[in-house]
Scaffold this active site. Structure first.
Site, PDB file in Angstrom:
ATOM      1  N   CYS A 114       0.817  -1.229   0.000  1.00  0.00           N
ATOM      2  CA  CYS A 114       0.000   0.000   0.000  1.00  0.00           C
ATOM      3  C   CYS A 114       0.849   1.277   0.000  1.00  0.00           C
ATOM      4  CB  CYS A 114      -0.925   0.013   1.205  1.00  0.00           C
ATOM      5  SG  CYS A 114      -1.930  -1.457   1.280  1.00  0.00           S
ATOM      6  N   HIS A 259      -3.775   6.906   1.175  1.00  0.00           N
ATOM      7  CA  HIS A 259      -4.072   5.592   0.597  1.00  0.00           C
ATOM      8  C   HIS A 259      -5.521   5.257   0.928  1.00  0.00           C
ATOM      9  CE1 HIS A 259      -4.236   1.434  -0.234  1.00  0.00           C
ATOM     10  NE2 HIS A 259      -4.197   1.053   1.028  1.00  0.00           N
ATOM     11  N   ASN A 289     -10.163  -0.651  -2.576  1.00  0.00           N
ATOM     12  CA  ASN A 289      -8.746  -0.503  -2.230  1.00  0.00           C
ATOM     13  C   ASN A 289      -7.911  -1.033  -3.400  1.00  0.00           C
ATOM     14  OD1 ASN A 289      -6.157  -0.764  -1.182  1.00  0.00           O
ATOM     15  ND2 ASN A 289      -6.834  -1.548   0.797  1.00  0.00           N
TER      16      ASN A 289
HETATM   17  O1  UT7 Z   1      -4.747  -1.371   2.473  1.00  0.00           O
HETATM   18  C1  UT7 Z   1      -3.996  -1.929   3.506  1.00  0.00           C
HETATM   19  C2  UT7 Z   1      -4.438  -1.458   4.799  1.00  0.00           C
HETATM   20  N1  UT7 Z   1      -5.743  -2.001   5.098  1.00  0.00           N
HETATM   21  C3  UT7 Z   1      -6.481  -1.420   6.006  1.00  0.00           C
HETATM   22  O2  UT7 Z   1      -6.096  -0.418   6.526  1.00  0.00           O
HETATM   23  C4  UT7 Z   1      -7.780  -2.085   6.354  1.00  0.00           C
HETATM   24  C5  UT7 Z   1      -8.029  -1.933   7.841  1.00  0.00           C
HETATM   25  N2  UT7 Z   1      -9.185  -2.674   8.339  1.00  0.00           N
HETATM   26  C6  UT7 Z   1     -10.443  -2.412   7.951  1.00  0.00           C
HETATM   27  O3  UT7 Z   1     -10.679  -1.589   7.097  1.00  0.00           O
HETATM   28  C7  UT7 Z   1     -11.564  -3.138   8.657  1.00  0.00           C
HETATM   29  O4  UT7 Z   1     -11.045  -3.842   9.758  1.00  0.00           O
HETATM   30  C8  UT7 Z   1     -12.342  -4.109   7.743  1.00  0.00           C
HETATM   31  C9  UT7 Z   1     -13.187  -3.317   6.752  1.00  0.00           C
HETATM   32  C10 UT7 Z   1     -11.393  -5.022   6.999  1.00  0.00           C
HETATM   33  C11 UT7 Z   1     -13.309  -4.956   8.576  1.00  0.00           C
HETATM   34  O5  UT7 Z   1     -14.168  -4.134   9.335  1.00  0.00           O
HETATM   35  P1  UT7 Z   1     -14.370  -4.418  10.889  1.00  0.00           P
HETATM   36  O6  UT7 Z   1     -15.338  -3.431  11.363  1.00  0.00           O
HETATM   37  O7  UT7 Z   1     -13.012  -4.415  11.539  1.00  0.00           O
HETATM   38  O8  UT7 Z   1     -15.028  -5.849  10.880  1.00  0.00           O
HETATM   39  P2  UT7 Z   1     -14.499  -7.225  11.500  1.00  0.00           P
HETATM   40  O9  UT7 Z   1     -13.365  -7.768  10.704  1.00  0.00           O
HETATM   41  O10 UT7 Z   1     -14.283  -7.042  12.962  1.00  0.00           O
HETATM   42  O11 UT7 Z   1     -15.758  -8.164  11.258  1.00  0.00           O
HETATM   43  C12 UT7 Z   1     -17.011  -7.898  11.869  1.00  0.00           C
HETATM   44  C13 UT7 Z   1     -17.989  -8.989  11.468  1.00  0.00           C
HETATM   45  C14 UT7 Z   1     -17.446 -10.390  11.703  1.00  0.00           C
HETATM   46  O12 UT7 Z   1     -18.498 -11.177  12.160  1.00  0.00           O
HETATM   47  P3  UT7 Z   1     -18.641 -11.496  13.742  1.00  0.00           P
HETATM   48  O13 UT7 Z   1     -17.361 -12.196  14.119  1.00  0.00           O
HETATM   49  O14 UT7 Z   1     -18.796 -10.162  14.409  1.00  0.00           O
HETATM   50  O15 UT7 Z   1     -19.864 -12.359  13.785  1.00  0.00           O
HETATM   51  C15 UT7 Z   1     -17.069 -10.841  10.311  1.00  0.00           C
HETATM   52  O16 UT7 Z   1     -17.131 -12.236  10.158  1.00  0.00           O
HETATM   53  O17 UT7 Z   1     -18.304  -8.901  10.069  1.00  0.00           O
HETATM   54  C16 UT7 Z   1     -18.110 -10.172   9.454  1.00  0.00           C
HETATM   55  N3  UT7 Z   1     -17.668  -9.946   8.065  1.00  0.00           N
HETATM   56  C17 UT7 Z   1     -18.526  -9.698   7.052  1.00  0.00           C
HETATM   57  N4  UT7 Z   1     -19.863  -9.623   7.016  1.00  0.00           N
HETATM   58  C18 UT7 Z   1     -20.440  -9.332   5.829  1.00  0.00           C
HETATM   59  C19 UT7 Z   1     -16.400  -9.912   7.570  1.00  0.00           C
HETATM   60  N5  UT7 Z   1     -16.417  -9.642   6.259  1.00  0.00           N
HETATM   61  C20 UT7 Z   1     -17.722  -9.508   5.905  1.00  0.00           C
HETATM   62  C21 UT7 Z   1     -18.395  -9.219   4.700  1.00  0.00           C
HETATM   63  N6  UT7 Z   1     -19.727  -9.136   4.706  1.00  0.00           N
HETATM   64  N7  UT7 Z   1     -17.719  -9.006   3.552  1.00  0.00           N
END
Ligand code: UT7
Length: 332
Positions: A114, A259, A289
């Site tokens: 990134c 980014h 992204n």
């Molecule tokens: O480019 C490189 C740098 N990258 C970044 O900076 C990305 C940084 N991280 C993020 O942007 C966020 O952490 C994400 C967008 C990747 C994820 O968002 P989050 O609010 O941190 O969600 P999470 O990973 O904690 O997941 C929450 C819930 C989980 O379910 P439970 O365990 O709460 O039941 C996941 O299984 O959302 C679920 N989940 C989804 N649900 C629907 C994960 N992916 C999906 C999806 N659709 N695509």
């Protein structure tokens, strides 16, 4: 007098095929609402089969060269940042060089994910300041779509990424009126496993097995919450470092171009610096992204939209796999 590096042309290219969150709903257990609320992404672009990273890089480069009023033959060097090269080797910069009709000039791939574009820009800046080269093409390009698993198992990664490319032409400038004022590059490899594409790599014998395909191990892995937490802190640190180095106040910065990883990160950065969202560029809703391509795409769009004008201070900032993070302060 030591020359400064000035960006004299910008350009970008994204494939025509638009994939919306609703399209993804049909392939996996996800929803437009989840993707929008958690990331800000509404749609992304995917290439057609047979189109590689160097093809997107070529189109973005042609646009940047045109914008700069520069012929490809005037270039002295090419730097291409990507985590998704056409082949394991040779590098995609070599492929881009020949697609531009060039025969001899050096061509270097940068692999810092990134932050790749800012690392690449910094390398170009050093070559220009030492007088080694006069005109350098710097590109960020990615094809992610064919590495995304379009099923519920892959949803935590596959809804986030898109394909695209952005490019700039950097030239030595002795006028003393601005250019790249400073670049700041950082890494902390102890977090390598928090965001990685493990295979195929040299550490595993053999590099690829049929089991890897079945188990989903070939997919990229991200500890989203950990990456998010580090990203907000490092984005802010890197911006502050760029400001402090140049004794520039945040209020004198016309635009921050971060980014594009998550609109919530962009909003947190804006809030931390007391800026309205107009001063922190965001286009993640259109492209998702695009890793190394996201900053040069955003920069080219911002320039085309008249959001960056001569004399403006702008800050580029990125964080990602490595972990790596980086910033650049540019007087346009
Ligand atoms: O480019 C490189 C740098 N990258 C970044 O900076 C990305 C940084 N991280 C993020 O942007 C966020 O952490 C994400 C967008 C990747 C994820 O968002 P989050 O609010 O941190 O969600 P999470 O990973 O904690 O997941 C929450 C819930 C989980 O379910 P439970 O365990 O709460 O039941 C996941 O299984 O959302 C679920 N989940 C989804 N649900 C629907 C994960 N992916 C999906 C999806 N659709 N695509």
């Amino acid at each position: 007098m030591t020359p400064r590096s000035r960006i004299i042309g910008t350009g970008f290219y994204v494939p025509e095929k638009v994939v919306t969150n609703f399209d993804l709903e049909k392939l996996m257990d996800t929803s437009d609402q989840w993707i929008r609320e958690r990331t800000g992404i509404v749609e992304r672009r995917f290439v057609e089969p047979g189109v590689g990273t160097s093809d997107l890089a070529l189109e973005a480069s042609k646009n940047a060269l045109k914008n700069a009023g520069t012929a490809a033959e005037e270039l002295d060097f090419i730097i291409l940042a990507t985590l998704s090269p056409d082949y394991c080797f040779p590098g995609s910069a070599c492929l881009l060089q020949t697609k531009l009709g060039l025969k001899k000039i050096g061509a270097l791939d940068v692999r810092t994910q990134c932050t790749g574009f800012i690392y690449a820009l910094s390398i170009a800046d050093q070559y220009i300041k030492t007088g080694m080269y006069n005109k350098i093409l710097v590109v960020g390009a990615e094809v992610h779509s064919n590495a995304l698993e379009m099923s519920t198992r892959g949803r935590d990664i596959s809804v986030l990424f898109g394909d695209g490319a952005g490019a700039v032409v950097v030239e030595a400038d002795e006028s003393g009126n601005g250019g790249i004022l400073s670049t700041h590059l950082h890494a902390d490899g102890k977090y390598a496993r928090e965001l990685m594409g493990e295979h195929p790599g040299s550490i595993r014998h053999p590099r690829v097995t049929p089991e890897m395909l079945d188990s989903g191990e070939l997919n990229a892995y991200m500890n989203g919450r950990a990456v998010f937490k580090h990203a907000v802190v490092r984005f802010c640190e890197a911006i502050e470092e760029a400001l402090k180095t140049n004794n520039v106040d945040i209020q004198s910065v016309r635009l921050i171009i971060p980014h594009q990883a998550n609109v919530r990160i962009t909003e947190a950065v804006a809030q931390r610096f007391g800026l309205t969202l107009e001063r922190v560029y965001s286009n993640i809703h259109k492209y998702g992204n695009t890793t190394a391509a996201s900053i040069p795409i955003a920069l080219a769009e911002a320039v085309a939209e008249g959001k960056v004008k001569q004399g403006d201070n702008i800050v580029l900032v990125a964080f990602g796999s490595g972990f790596t993070w980086a910033s650049a302060l540019i007087k346009w």
